[in-house]
Design a protein around this motif. Structure first.
Motif, PDB file in Angstrom:
ATOM      1  N   LEU A   1       0.815  -1.215   0.000  1.00  0.00           N
ATOM      2  CA  LEU A   1       0.000   0.000   0.000  1.00  0.00           C
ATOM      3  C   LEU A   1       0.852   1.270   0.000  1.00  0.00           C
ATOM      4  N   HIS A   2       2.156   1.101   0.176  1.00  0.00           N
ATOM      5  CA  HIS A   2       3.022   2.284   0.243  1.00  0.00           C
ATOM      6  C   HIS A   2       3.095   2.976  -1.110  1.00  0.00           C
ATOM      7  N   GLN A   3       2.862   4.270  -1.099  1.00  0.00           N
ATOM      8  CA  GLN A   3       2.955   5.074  -2.309  1.00  0.00           C
ATOM      9  C   GLN A   3       4.107   6.061  -2.161  1.00  0.00           C
ATOM     10  N   ALA A   4       5.152   5.853  -2.944  1.00  0.00           N
ATOM     11  CA  ALA A   4       6.294   6.776  -2.882  1.00  0.00           C
ATOM     12  C   ALA A   4       5.878   8.136  -3.410  1.00  0.00           C
ATOM     13  N   GLY A   5       6.427   9.167  -2.820  1.00  0.00           N
ATOM     14  CA  GLY A   5       6.146  10.517  -3.280  1.00  0.00           C
ATOM     15  C   GLY A   5       6.712  10.737  -4.670  1.00  0.00           C
ATOM     16  N   PRO A   6       6.277  11.790  -5.348  1.00  0.00           N
ATOM     17  CA  PRO A   6       6.789  12.066  -6.694  1.00  0.00           C
ATOM     18  C   PRO A   6       8.291  12.302  -6.674  1.00  0.00           C
ATOM     19  N   SER A   7       8.968  11.774  -7.672  1.00  0.00           N
ATOM     20  CA  SER A   7      10.424  11.905  -7.715  1.00  0.00           C
ATOM     21  C   SER A   7      10.829  13.288  -8.207  1.00  0.00           C
ATOM     22  N   PRO A   8      11.729  13.953  -7.489  1.00  0.00           N
ATOM     23  CA  PRO A   8      12.241  15.237  -7.978  1.00  0.00           C
ATOM     24  C   PRO A   8      13.260  15.065  -9.093  1.00  0.00           C
ATOM     25  N   TYR A   9      13.574  13.806  -9.414  1.00  0.00           N
ATOM     26  CA  TYR A   9      14.627  13.531 -10.393  1.00  0.00           C
ATOM     27  C   TYR A   9      14.100  12.955 -11.696  1.00  0.00           C
ATOM     28  N   ASP A  10      12.791  12.999 -11.915  1.00  0.00           N
ATOM     29  CA  ASP A  10      12.262  12.508 -13.178  1.00  0.00           C
ATOM     30  C   ASP A  10      12.809  13.336 -14.328  1.00  0.00           C
TER      31      ASP A  10
ATOM     32  N   ARG B   1      19.939  14.090 -18.916  1.00  0.00           N
ATOM     33  CA  ARG B   1      19.051  12.972 -18.593  1.00  0.00           C
ATOM     34  C   ARG B   1      19.846  11.974 -17.735  1.00  0.00           C
ATOM     35  N   PRO B   2      19.537  11.906 -16.452  1.00  0.00           N
ATOM     36  CA  PRO B   2      20.341  11.087 -15.540  1.00  0.00           C
ATOM     37  C   PRO B   2      20.174   9.597 -15.793  1.00  0.00           C
ATOM     38  N   ARG B   3      21.229   8.848 -15.495  1.00  0.00           N
ATOM     39  CA  ARG B   3      21.127   7.393 -15.498  1.00  0.00           C
ATOM     40  C   ARG B   3      20.326   6.960 -14.278  1.00  0.00           C
ATOM     41  N   ARG B   4      19.681   5.821 -14.400  1.00  0.00           N
ATOM     42  CA  ARG B   4      18.839   5.298 -13.330  1.00  0.00           C
ATOM     43  C   ARG B   4      19.446   4.003 -12.800  1.00  0.00           C
TER      44      ARG B   4
ATOM     45  N   LEU C   1      23.476   9.521 -10.206  1.00  0.00           N
ATOM     46  CA  LEU C   1      22.577   8.413 -10.533  1.00  0.00           C
ATOM     47  C   LEU C   1      21.299   8.575  -9.710  1.00  0.00           C
ATOM     48  N   VAL C   2      20.164   8.396 -10.353  1.00  0.00           N
ATOM     49  CA  VAL C   2      18.897   8.358  -9.624  1.00  0.00           C
ATOM     50  C   VAL C   2      18.703   6.921  -9.149  1.00  0.00           C
ATOM     51  N   VAL C   3      18.740   6.725  -7.832  1.00  0.00           N
ATOM     52  CA  VAL C   3      18.708   5.383  -7.250  1.00  0.00           C
ATOM     53  C   VAL C   3      17.333   5.114  -6.644  1.00  0.00           C
ATOM     54  N   VAL C   4      16.720   4.016  -7.082  1.00  0.00           N
ATOM     55  CA  VAL C   4      15.385   3.638  -6.605  1.00  0.00           C
ATOM     56  C   VAL C   4      15.508   2.406  -5.705  1.00  0.00           C
ATOM     57  N   PRO C   5      15.209   2.541  -4.409  1.00  0.00           N
ATOM     58  CA  PRO C   5      15.210   1.365  -3.539  1.00  0.00           C
ATOM     59  C   PRO C   5      13.933   0.543  -3.747  1.00  0.00           C
ATOM     60  N   VAL C   6      14.106  -0.759  -3.878  1.00  0.00           N
ATOM     61  CA  VAL C   6      12.984  -1.685  -4.064  1.00  0.00           C
ATOM     62  C   VAL C   6      12.981  -2.650  -2.884  1.00  0.00           C
TER      63      VAL C   6
ATOM     64  N   GLU D   1      10.939   6.137  -2.229  1.00  0.00           N
ATOM     65  CA  GLU D   1      11.333   7.443  -2.754  1.00  0.00           C
ATOM     66  C   GLU D   1      12.731   7.363  -3.348  1.00  0.00           C
ATOM     67  N   HIS D   2      12.975   8.183  -4.360  1.00  0.00           N
ATOM     68  CA  HIS D   2      14.232   8.133  -5.090  1.00  0.00           C
ATOM     69  C   HIS D   2      15.338   8.912  -4.376  1.00  0.00           C
ATOM     70  N   PHE D   3      16.563   8.444  -4.580  1.00  0.00           N
ATOM     71  CA  PHE D   3      17.740   9.082  -3.998  1.00  0.00           C
ATOM     72  C   PHE D   3      18.684   9.480  -5.128  1.00  0.00           C
ATOM     73  N   LEU D   4      19.541  10.445  -4.842  1.00  0.00           N
ATOM     74  CA  LEU D   4      20.539  10.892  -5.822  1.00  0.00           C
ATOM     75  C   LEU D   4      21.922  10.553  -5.297  1.00  0.00           C
TER      76      LEU D   4
END
Length: 248
Positions: free
Chosen positions: A21-30, A47-50, A131-136, A123-126
């Protein structure tokens, strides 16, 4: 014993349902919308690498949630010998961030994706390399089925720690830094197992503090002291920002 096992399984199922049910906030790095022209004036849009990392959780012998970590190979050119989460850069064939995290985890530590139930993206990290890093977050229900096979070119060790330690002030030190006009806190967590001492810090520590906050539904016992650095708008500005972010 059977009752204890069924109780633990029910708790894990409840955790899985809640985390889904967790909804990550909008990414500032899109990246900029596709409709935006690739070149504006004399500058190409940056355009950053992901990348994606796997926060792989399982129940320890005492029933506590634990997370799998690696110690990067001492021969790597960047972050050699540091503690990290399994993961890496996205590749063209990856369907999404979860696919990236699972693929990299299989390549690095031999974790079969079929053993992992993906429940949330955070939420995304820089990173300091922009690199825009997405924790899963993934749940490993049967830790006994996981037989680690390390890619020795990338990983020296695999180990696990209690996730909740990243919400506690015990075994934590910190220092205040300033970069690009912003003050922020760098957290260092020490974990000792036998005669081995591991230091979890930098981006990995920040991701795990946030992951633990989401999983346990509470903030850490200490101020996080995060800063938000905006991505450069144009590629020509990238090198100057990388120089400014050269250290954690």
């Amino acid at each position: 014993m059977a009752g204890e096992d069924s109780g633990a399984a029910a708790e894990m199922e409840a955790l899985i349902r809640r985390l889904r049910l967790h909804q990550a906030g909008p990414s500032p790095y899109d990246p900029a919308p596709a409709a935006t022209p690739a070149v504006v004036g004399d500058g190409e849009l940056f355009r950053p690498r992901r990348a994606a990392v796997l926060v792989c959780l399982f129940r320890g012998a005492a029933g506590e949630l634990r997370v799998i970590l690696t110690k990067r190979s001492s021969t790597l050119s960047t972050h050699s010998g540091e503690v990290s989460l399994p993961g890496g850069k996205a590749e063209e064939g990856d369907a999404d961030d979860a696919a990236t995290a699972l693929r990299e985890s299989k390549e690095e530590i031999g974790l079969d994706p079929a053993l992992v139930t993906v429940v949330a993206s955070l939420e995304h990290f820089l990173s300091k390399h922009l690199l825009v890093v997405v924790p899963v977050i993934g749940i490993l229900s049967d830790i006994q089925a996981f037989i680690p096979v390390l890619n020795v070119a990338e990983v020296d060790e695999i180990f696990d720690v209690p996730l909740e330690m990243f919400l506690k002030d015990e075994n934590r030190t910190s220092e205040e830094r300033e970069k690009m006009g912003q003050a922020f806190t760098v957290h260092y967590f020490t974990y000792i197992k036998g005669n081995q001492k591991y230091l979890v810090w930098g981006l990995t520590a920040r991701i795990l503090i946030h992951a633990a906050s989401v999983v346990y539904g509470r903030p850490p016992d200490f101020p996080e002291g995060n800063a938000h650095f905006n991505l450069p708008k144009y590629t020509k500005d990238c090198s100057s920002m990388l120089a400014a972010l050269a250290n954690h």
